[in-house]
Design a protein around this motif. Sequence first.
Motif, PDB file in Angstrom:
ATOM      1  N   PHE A 516       0.842  -1.215  -0.009  1.00  0.00           N
ATOM      2  CA  PHE A 516       0.090  -0.041   0.156  1.00  0.00           C
ATOM      3  C   PHE A 516       0.789   1.321   0.070  1.00  0.00           C
ATOM      4  N   ARG A 517       2.071   1.160   0.850  1.00  0.00           N
ATOM      5  CA  ARG A 517       2.851   2.274   1.000  1.00  0.00           C
ATOM      6  C   ARG A 517       3.432   2.491  -0.400  1.00  0.00           C
ATOM      7  N   LYS A 518       3.827   1.257  -0.932  1.00  0.00           N
ATOM      8  CA  LYS A 518       4.527   1.424  -2.535  1.00  0.00           C
ATOM      9  C   LYS A 518       3.380   2.164  -3.194  1.00  0.00           C
ATOM     10  N   TYR A 519       2.360   1.861  -3.517  1.00  0.00           N
ATOM     11  CA  TYR A 519       1.196   2.400  -4.561  1.00  0.00           C
ATOM     12  C   TYR A 519       1.313   3.847  -4.064  1.00  0.00           C
ATOM     13  N   ILE A 520       1.311   4.448  -2.899  1.00  0.00           N
ATOM     14  CA  ILE A 520       1.181   5.750  -2.705  1.00  0.00           C
ATOM     15  C   ILE A 520       2.627   6.190  -3.086  1.00  0.00           C
ATOM     16  N   ASN A 521       3.604   5.897  -2.935  1.00  0.00           N
ATOM     17  CA  ASN A 521       5.008   6.370  -3.194  1.00  0.00           C
ATOM     18  C   ASN A 521       5.207   6.411  -4.672  1.00  0.00           C
ATOM     19  N   ARG A 522       4.898   5.448  -5.555  1.00  0.00           N
ATOM     20  CA  ARG A 522       4.915   5.314  -6.998  1.00  0.00           C
ATOM     21  C   ARG A 522       3.966   6.432  -7.582  1.00  0.00           C
ATOM     22  N   TRP A 523       3.064   6.469  -7.023  1.00  0.00           N
ATOM     23  CA  TRP A 523       1.928   7.567  -7.871  1.00  0.00           C
ATOM     24  C   TRP A 523       1.638   8.759  -7.045  1.00  0.00           C
ATOM     25  N   ALA A 524       2.654   9.124  -6.170  1.00  0.00           N
ATOM     26  CA  ALA A 524       2.496  10.408  -5.722  1.00  0.00           C
ATOM     27  C   ALA A 524       2.547  11.627  -6.574  1.00  0.00           C
ATOM     28  N   TYR A 525       1.527  12.352  -6.878  1.00  0.00           N
ATOM     29  CA  TYR A 525       1.444  13.538  -7.698  1.00  0.00           C
ATOM     30  C   TYR A 525       1.542  13.105  -9.118  1.00  0.00           C
ATOM     31  N   LYS A 526       1.010  11.983  -9.333  1.00  0.00           N
ATOM     32  CA  LYS A 526       0.696  11.250 -10.724  1.00  0.00           C
ATOM     33  C   LYS A 526      -0.757  11.127 -10.636  1.00  0.00           C
TER      34      LYS A 526
END
Length: 658
Positions: A516-526
């Motif tokens: 879940f954190r990986k998803y947030i980090n990958r897609w932050a500001y995208k």
Amino acid sequence: MKYSVSLFFTLLFISAFIKISYAQDTSNYNPGETFDPGFLNSPGSIYRSGNGAPGANYWTNKADYIIKVSLDTAKEEIAGVDNIIYTNNSPDELDYLWLQLDQNIYKEDSRGSLASPFNGYRFGEQNFTQGYNIKSVKLVQNGNSSIAKYLITDTRMQIILPHSLKSNGDKIEIDIEYSFTVPERGTDRMGYLKTAGGIIYELAQWYPRMEVYDDIIGWNTLPYLGMGEFYLDYGNFDYYITVPHNQIVVGSGVLQNPQEVLTETEIKRLDEASKSDKRIFIIDSNEVQSTKVRPAGNDNLTWHFKMENSRDVSWACSNSFIWDAAKINLGNGEPCLAMSVYPAECYTDSTWERSTEYVKATLEINSKLWYQYPYPVAVNVAGLVGGMEYPGIIFCEWKAKKNELWEVVTHEFGHTWFPMIVGSNEREYAWMDEGLNTFINIYSTLNFNNGEFKTHGTKGPEITPFMSKKDPQLIMTYPDNLIMRNLGYDAYYKPSFGLYMLRNYILDSARFDYAFRKYINRWAYKHPAPADFFRTMNDAAGENLNWFWKEWFYKDWRLDQAVKEVKYVDNDSSKGALITIENLNKMVMPVTVEIKEKNGHTGRVNLPVEIWERSGEWTFKYNSTSGVDSVVIDPDKFLPDVNPDNNIWTSAQGNEKK
């Protein structure tokens, strides 16, 4: 946006007495349909990888804004200039641009107004305005100025460019002079409230904004109808708000000119608040409307704010604000200030006096659990709006009290993560912000003040009645296509509970949290699409969860697991029991089975979801040493099984086979 938790569980309680008609004795299960090898199996691209991450050539366009407006409180009118610097980072040349004109929904003949029930509803409008008055639109492209050629259709403006906007970084400047009358009740997202001390203005969708051009469908031009929210690109905001001298303004971002609009005392108190875990009053209840809380002079004042790397900005103002603040501890030393503004009517025990405490706690908890809060200020505004989120600022109903205020504050500021940081398309997929946010609200609430406001909503039986309603819709339904009574379930609670099951039953907290954190980090500001979330969770958790994504998010399937029978090896209970279980409906889940023997021994068996890959029936051996007294599927009552009666087998039923 807020959906009432209390209302949801009131309806749920009523629904619990409605007979569920989906229980059955014969199987309706098809393994090939559930474990579909073609589902979510299209190859990735240079823009979006197969593992759910942005691809090597992923891009987003950028929209920067310089906005200068004035509020005429006599006319309830906003007027000014919106300067947009738009950057085309896409690989495509653009012959035209699309902008959002959200204020046009408040016109009597707008699509949103005409598509609203005649007797009104939350996102409808009964008191109409003239929408945007566009006075001029000018372009600056390649150093040349021109008058723009444009078409306005409902809540959208199309600008036909004199020259194509080239790919990979070409820029254009758009200058729009405009005005609009502030609607009193703006689809529960903006408006104004008359209080004893003065009017509170909550201003959102207050400037023409760029539509998103993305790699999925190009221009996203769905009209604003009210229920569907927003899809916006990121950029930097530099905005100026001119208001009457007696008004206090709060907004997204950092105030740039406090010396011009605040007194020395207020500036000093803000500095004290930035160092205090306890709230500090900037303007207290005895000072509201006093001339001492305003700088010398009687002219209008211009408040100047800046907000970087944001998808939007909003603001509020009033001459009736009590104002308090405290520091937010983000763990990295970055300064951050929690603030609340509210009228004297809200200043009562256990109500808005705890607002800043709630803001502070929500952001500290979520920053620790998921991703750091990115803005230097967080403001909660008491007003007419029931609950609405914008970057760095939220609007909450002024009448909210006690646990209700906590719920709306932690929900609206939870939206910082979805969709302010992770910029999903709210106009199409409400669940990608509302559902994911409702999920993280579970943990902000559990972690706040030793669970002071812990509620229900994390066990299957609490959601099962809604899975059996007569007019089902899918989580993937566009929000504007949802029946109003289904909004809370399909956009908020079903996706949230699905993630809760995924974390606590299907996977485990360690694997889920990492993914879940990986998803947030990958897609932050995208701009992620649903498949990007599903594929990231699959890849980072190391589990093919396509069966789950299909049944929970794309289908209206139901779970009905059952204990069929119990036999013994060689008819001897001391040699072990052969227990047969069934999956009678289309949904599947891993199975936890609790077995109680007649000698008093109790044991559990955890069976993976793969037992259902071949058929809807499974027999397993349990190493019993005496006769089995009972077998229970899902003994903790975690799953949303629509027929819990057949989850239990007892020796008294008479189908024990020796």
